[in-house]
Design a protein around this motif. Structure first.
Motif, PDB file in Angstrom:
ATOM      1  N   ALA A 168      -2.988 -20.608  17.906  1.00  0.00           N
ATOM      2  CA  ALA A 168      -2.618 -19.935  19.246  1.00  0.00           C
ATOM      3  C   ALA A 168      -4.128 -19.815  19.876  1.00  0.00           C
ATOM      4  N   VAL A 169      -3.834 -19.726  21.097  1.00  0.00           N
ATOM      5  CA  VAL A 169      -5.138 -19.391  22.149  1.00  0.00           C
ATOM      6  C   VAL A 169      -4.798 -18.234  23.029  1.00  0.00           C
ATOM      7  N   ASP A 170      -5.631 -17.225  23.083  1.00  0.00           N
ATOM      8  CA  ASP A 170      -5.260 -15.885  23.668  1.00  0.00           C
ATOM      9  C   ASP A 170      -5.988 -15.933  25.265  1.00  0.00           C
ATOM     10  N   ALA A 219       1.755 -18.060  34.299  1.00  0.00           N
ATOM     11  CA  ALA A 219       0.791 -18.291  33.221  1.00  0.00           C
ATOM     12  C   ALA A 219       0.527 -17.490  31.986  1.00  0.00           C
ATOM     13  N   PRO A 220       1.535 -17.263  31.199  1.00  0.00           N
ATOM     14  CA  PRO A 220       1.590 -16.313  30.133  1.00  0.00           C
ATOM     15  C   PRO A 220       0.417 -16.316  29.339  1.00  0.00           C
ATOM     16  N   ARG A 221       0.069 -14.872  28.619  1.00  0.00           N
ATOM     17  CA  ARG A 221      -1.093 -14.934  27.837  1.00  0.00           C
ATOM     18  C   ARG A 221      -1.388 -15.556  26.847  1.00  0.00           C
ATOM     19  N   PHE A 222      -0.378 -15.819  25.975  1.00  0.00           N
ATOM     20  CA  PHE A 222      -0.511 -16.655  24.610  1.00  0.00           C
ATOM     21  C   PHE A 222       0.013 -18.046  24.758  1.00  0.00           C
ATOM     22  N   GLN A 223      -1.157 -19.027  24.294  1.00  0.00           N
ATOM     23  CA  GLN A 223      -0.515 -20.476  24.077  1.00  0.00           C
ATOM     24  C   GLN A 223      -0.532 -20.648  22.662  1.00  0.00           C
ATOM     25  N   ILE A 224       0.676 -21.276  22.288  1.00  0.00           N
ATOM     26  CA  ILE A 224       0.835 -21.519  20.946  1.00  0.00           C
ATOM     27  C   ILE A 224       0.649 -23.139  20.803  1.00  0.00           C
ATOM     28  N   SER A 225      -0.135 -23.687  20.158  1.00  0.00           N
ATOM     29  CA  SER A 225       0.030 -25.055  20.045  1.00  0.00           C
ATOM     30  C   SER A 225       0.274 -25.795  18.464  1.00  0.00           C
ATOM     31  N   TYR A 226       1.114 -26.422  18.634  1.00  0.00           N
ATOM     32  CA  TYR A 226       1.443 -27.237  17.538  1.00  0.00           C
ATOM     33  C   TYR A 226       1.021 -28.749  17.615  1.00  0.00           C
ATOM     34  N   SER A 227       0.014 -29.122  16.358  1.00  0.00           N
ATOM     35  CA  SER A 227      -0.361 -30.376  16.506  1.00  0.00           C
ATOM     36  C   SER A 227       0.356 -31.194  15.479  1.00  0.00           C
ATOM     37  N   ILE A 228       0.954 -32.379  15.879  1.00  0.00           N
ATOM     38  CA  ILE A 228       1.909 -33.112  15.172  1.00  0.00           C
ATOM     39  C   ILE A 228       1.532 -34.387  15.198  1.00  0.00           C
ATOM     40  N   VAL A 233       2.685 -27.517  23.331  1.00  0.00           N
ATOM     41  CA  VAL A 233       2.294 -26.351  23.792  1.00  0.00           C
ATOM     42  C   VAL A 233       3.412 -25.555  24.403  1.00  0.00           C
ATOM     43  N   ALA A 234       3.560 -24.255  23.938  1.00  0.00           N
ATOM     44  CA  ALA A 234       4.350 -23.320  24.552  1.00  0.00           C
ATOM     45  C   ALA A 234       3.789 -21.876  24.633  1.00  0.00           C
ATOM     46  N   ARG A 235       3.812 -21.286  25.899  1.00  0.00           N
ATOM     47  CA  ARG A 235       3.189 -19.998  26.194  1.00  0.00           C
ATOM     48  C   ARG A 235       4.088 -18.806  26.326  1.00  0.00           C
ATOM     49  N   VAL A 236       3.745 -17.723  25.855  1.00  0.00           N
ATOM     50  CA  VAL A 236       4.630 -16.596  25.725  1.00  0.00           C
ATOM     51  C   VAL A 236       3.890 -15.594  26.398  1.00  0.00           C
ATOM     52  N   MET A 237       4.621 -14.440  26.912  1.00  0.00           N
ATOM     53  CA  MET A 237       3.934 -13.393  27.376  1.00  0.00           C
ATOM     54  C   MET A 237       3.174 -12.433  26.593  1.00  0.00           C
ATOM     55  N   GLY A 238       2.265 -11.493  26.938  1.00  0.00           N
ATOM     56  CA  GLY A 238       1.374 -10.767  26.129  1.00  0.00           C
ATOM     57  C   GLY A 238       1.958  -9.227  25.618  1.00  0.00           C
ATOM     58  N   ASP A 239       3.227  -9.240  26.313  1.00  0.00           N
ATOM     59  CA  ASP A 239       3.993  -7.927  25.969  1.00  0.00           C
ATOM     60  C   ASP A 239       5.101  -8.247  24.977  1.00  0.00           C
ATOM     61  N   ASN A 240       4.854  -7.996  23.808  1.00  0.00           N
ATOM     62  CA  ASN A 240       5.865  -8.079  22.595  1.00  0.00           C
ATOM     63  C   ASN A 240       6.050  -9.631  22.189  1.00  0.00           C
ATOM     64  N   VAL A 246      -1.014 -17.004  12.531  1.00  0.00           N
ATOM     65  CA  VAL A 246      -0.866 -16.777  13.890  1.00  0.00           C
ATOM     66  C   VAL A 246      -0.522 -15.116  14.067  1.00  0.00           C
ATOM     67  N   PHE A 247       0.563 -14.901  13.309  1.00  0.00           N
ATOM     68  CA  PHE A 247       1.218 -13.724  13.326  1.00  0.00           C
ATOM     69  C   PHE A 247       0.132 -12.518  12.962  1.00  0.00           C
ATOM     70  N   ASP A 248      -0.459 -12.750  11.769  1.00  0.00           N
ATOM     71  CA  ASP A 248      -1.746 -11.848  11.468  1.00  0.00           C
ATOM     72  C   ASP A 248      -2.833 -11.927  12.408  1.00  0.00           C
ATOM     73  N   LEU A 249      -3.220 -13.030  12.972  1.00  0.00           N
ATOM     74  CA  LEU A 249      -4.657 -12.740  13.776  1.00  0.00           C
ATOM     75  C   LEU A 249      -4.248 -12.530  15.369  1.00  0.00           C
ATOM     76  N   PHE A 250      -3.127 -13.199  15.651  1.00  0.00           N
ATOM     77  CA  PHE A 250      -2.755 -12.788  17.248  1.00  0.00           C
ATOM     78  C   PHE A 250      -1.681 -11.767  17.410  1.00  0.00           C
ATOM     79  N   GLY A 251      -0.730 -11.530  16.297  1.00  0.00           N
ATOM     80  CA  GLY A 251       0.254 -10.573  16.553  1.00  0.00           C
ATOM     81  C   GLY A 251       1.367 -11.069  17.348  1.00  0.00           C
ATOM     82  N   ILE A 252       1.832 -12.589  17.193  1.00  0.00           N
ATOM     83  CA  ILE A 252       2.939 -13.159  17.749  1.00  0.00           C
ATOM     84  C   ILE A 252       3.838 -13.157  16.813  1.00  0.00           C
ATOM     85  N   HIS A 253       5.125 -12.742  16.893  1.00  0.00           N
ATOM     86  CA  HIS A 253       6.368 -12.624  15.990  1.00  0.00           C
ATOM     87  C   HIS A 253       7.065 -13.897  16.021  1.00  0.00           C
TER      88      HIS A 253
END
Lengths: 461, 182
Positions: free
Chosen positions: B85-87, B96-105, B117-124, B144-151
């Motif tokens: 992820a990128v914050d 332009a949501p806060r968190f960008q989650i990058s999947y490398s395939i 790439v998918a981007r999710v809002m910063g609130d929850n 990613v959950f541990d270091l960014f708090g994305i569920h």
């Protein structure tokens, strides 16, 4: 128990029972953890040395959720983080039925230093020494992967000579890393001699690295845009003589192991990992190739001029620990061949520079810096302000000794990386451990850990 | 939102040295990569795309990530390399949501890598877990959950992996200081 007569007289009556009982329970739990045998059923007290073993084992894939691992015959056994065969600080929580592993879960993070966070606070150049310390058995490979990612962002062209020199050092690093793997793997199985032989040759390589970079292990020699400095005179001859002797040494190790009945018995048909499982679990590198998947980034997605070299990719369909052993031994031979070709190429490219032509990005030559105003300005700017990297994201991918190593670097246009992420093979390969160990004996776990060749620095970062 | 070249950068200084080969925007990618299996497969789900520095990045909406990875796996991209992820703090708007989650395939047969790439809002922040498609996502998503708090909904065992369970905060978020205590 020794008694202080004065104190004892005072506390004799009422204090002893109350103050004694809780601490003794605490002691029991603590010793249970430190000796490595936490019996399920005795839940360790809050805040005691390590997290709850049961929670970890319940997270493992094969554990039956909801069932109590205690009631029937299974026992939860803690292995590590101070266990000599876990190659550092890997902690495994095993659920065993007798001596058979029912489920297994790794608990990692004991070496977590937040390197990715630290990178975000450094200039691009200052990140290079950090990358050495991630997978500390292949620092040059880490340097290369990071440099490739930033060069991609910058659009830098690296001269051929530097690229070939990178290949040479990457392959020497691979040999060095495989020597550590072989030595420790054999030692885990009980063959101590091999370790001493491997470290003898590794010492030669570390001295070569020291001559080239000034440091035995953490060389930081491969930099953004090229390499740090000209290799010393005569080093290529020294490498050549090492390479000439090395195949004999490989035969020497094989002489110690290949016909050894204990070695064969402990390795063959142990730790089975099918090709489908290996791909599903993200396994890369020699472990993947030992499961019959013929994929190697050096040949299939070449970087740093690997397309100019002729070499074979050892593949085995054995899918077991023995196959991984064979693949890595053969890889060392192939690496020797690549190094010979690299030395031949370097001899023809000696007129080329060792770094890209980018005065605003690379530190100037020392001599120029002291005689030319412009170079002095560039030096000052690079050291104090770093250099700006165009916004964007880039992934570099190299074939490290342990498998696929990717560096994902995101830039926001400033002189510090916005995000650096390392994808190390070790982290993913560790996920396959349970699949390989399930239903096998505890002793096989040790053999399997040795065969996936993990470095905890790369896992925990 | 769709055709905007999202170099997803907080500093709005557009790419200073965008090479001529760089292509930004969904429409441009659909035209330039008409026969490409990944682009073709995700055509319906794409919200943005770019070809930059010889890398193909395909953006999808976070709700559709499971459909996207299932389709891409069926299209021959057989190997999940990485999830990270990128914050983009403090940027956090619906476009332009806060968190960008990058999947490398990676595709072993095509010898080619794509980034989804998918981007999710910063609130929850939350996503669907892709562990049902690739079991290897297990550790990556935990990281990613541990270091960014994305569920990650549907993850079999979403607990911290690097840090102790009682740790406060998520260190790789940009509002978490590099030095000192929180």
């Amino acid at each position: 128990m020794s008694y202080n007569p004065v104190l004892d007289r005072e506390t004799q009556e009422d204090d002893r029972p109350t103050s004694f009982v809780p601490s003794e329970v605490g002691m029991q739990d603590a010793t249970g953890d430190t000796t490595g045998a936490t019996l399920a059923g005795i839940r360790p007290a809050e805040g005691i040395l390590v997290p709850d073993a049961e929670d970890i084992v319940q997270g493992s894939a094969s554990h039956q959720h909801g069932s109590d691992p205690v009631v029937s015959q299974t026992m939860v056994l803690n292995m590590g983080p101070q266990h000599p065969s876990t190659h550092g600080v890997l902690r495994l929580v095993l659920e065993v039925d007798g001596e058979t592993v029912v489920s297994l879960a790794p608990d990692i993070g004991y070496l977590h230093t937040g390197i990715e966070k630290t990178c975000e606070a450094k200039f691009y150049n200052q990140v290079t020494p950090l990358t050495d310390r991630i997978d500390y058995l292949c620092p040059m490979t880490n340097n290369t992967a990071y440099a490739l990612a930033v060069e991609k962002l910058l659009g830098l062209e690296v001269p051929e000579r530097a690229q070939v020199l990178r290949v040479l050092l990457n392959e020497l690093t691979r040999i060095q890393s495989h020597l550590v793997w072989l030595g420790t793997h054999a030692m885990d199985i009980g063959a101590l001699t091999v370790f001493l032989y491997c470290f003898r040759e590794r010492e030669d390589l570390l001295r070569i690295f020291e001559a080239i970079s000034g440091q035995r292990m953490m060389g930081s020699y491969i930099r953004i845009g090229g390499v740090a400095l000209e290799p010393p005179a005569g080093i290529y001859d020294r490498i050549r003589s090492f390479l000439n002797d090395f195949p004999e040494h490989i035969s020497e190790y094989e002489g110690l192991l290949n016909a050894n009945p204990i070695w064969i018995g402990r390795l063959k048909d142990v730790g089975h990992l099918s090709a489908e499982d290996a791909i599903a679990l993200g396994v890369t590198g020699p472990s993947l190739r030992a499961s019959g998947v013929d994929f190697d980034l050096r040949r299939d997605m070449p970087y740093s001029s690997y397309e100019r070299f002729k070499f074979n990719i050892p593949v085995s369909n054995g899918c077991d620990v023995w196959a991984r052993y064979l693949v890595r031994m053969q890889e060392m031979r192939e690496s020797t061949l690549i190094c010979h070709q690299a030395l031949d190429l370097l001899a023809t490219l000696h007129h080329q520079p060792l770094h890209a032509d980018a005065p605003k990005i690379l530190l100037p030559d020392r001599e120029k810096m002291k005689t030319q105003m412009e170079s002095l300005i560039h030096h000052f700017k690079i050291v104090t302000e770093g250099f700006q990297v165009p916004a964007g994201e880039a992934t570099s991918s190299v074939e490290a000794p342990h498998g696929m190593m990717n560096y994902y670097v995101v830039s926001d246009g400033t002189s510090k990386p916005y995000r650096v992420h390392m994808r190390n093979a070790d982290f993913a390969n560790l996920q396959a451990l349970e699949t390989m160990c399930k239903g096998r004996l505890i002793a096989d776990v040790v053999a399997v850990i040795g065969s996936i060749d993990i470095v905890l620095g790369a896992i925990d970062r | 939102m769709a055709d905007h070249p999202s170099s997803s950068s907080t500093s709005s200084s557009a790419n200073p040295t965008a090479e001529p080969s760089a292509i930004f925007g969904k429409q441009a990618i659909l035209e330039a990569f008409a026969g490409h299996p990944a682009v073709h497969t995700l055509e319906q789900l794409l919200i943005d795309a770019k070809w930059d520095r010889q890398e193909l990045t395909l953006s999808v909406a976070p709700q559709t990530i499971l459909d996207a990875v299932r389709a891409i796996k069926a299209a021959g991209y057989n190997f999940l390399e990485d999830v990270t992820a990128v914050d983009w703090y403090p940027t956090d708007t619906p476009s332009a949501p806060r968190f960008q989650i990058s999947y490398s395939i990676l595709s072993h047969s095509r010898k080619e890598r794509i980034r989804i790439v998918a981007r999710v809002m910063g609130d929850n922040p939350h996503m669907d877990s892709i562990t049902s498609v690739w079991p290897s996502a297990n550790f990556y998503e935990r990281e990613v959950f541990d270091l960014f708090g994305i569920h990650f909904a549907g993850h079999p065992h979403l607990t911290r992996i690097m840090l102790p369970d009682n740790w406060n905060g998520h260190p790789l978020r940009k509002d978490y200081p590099v030095e000192g205590y929180r």
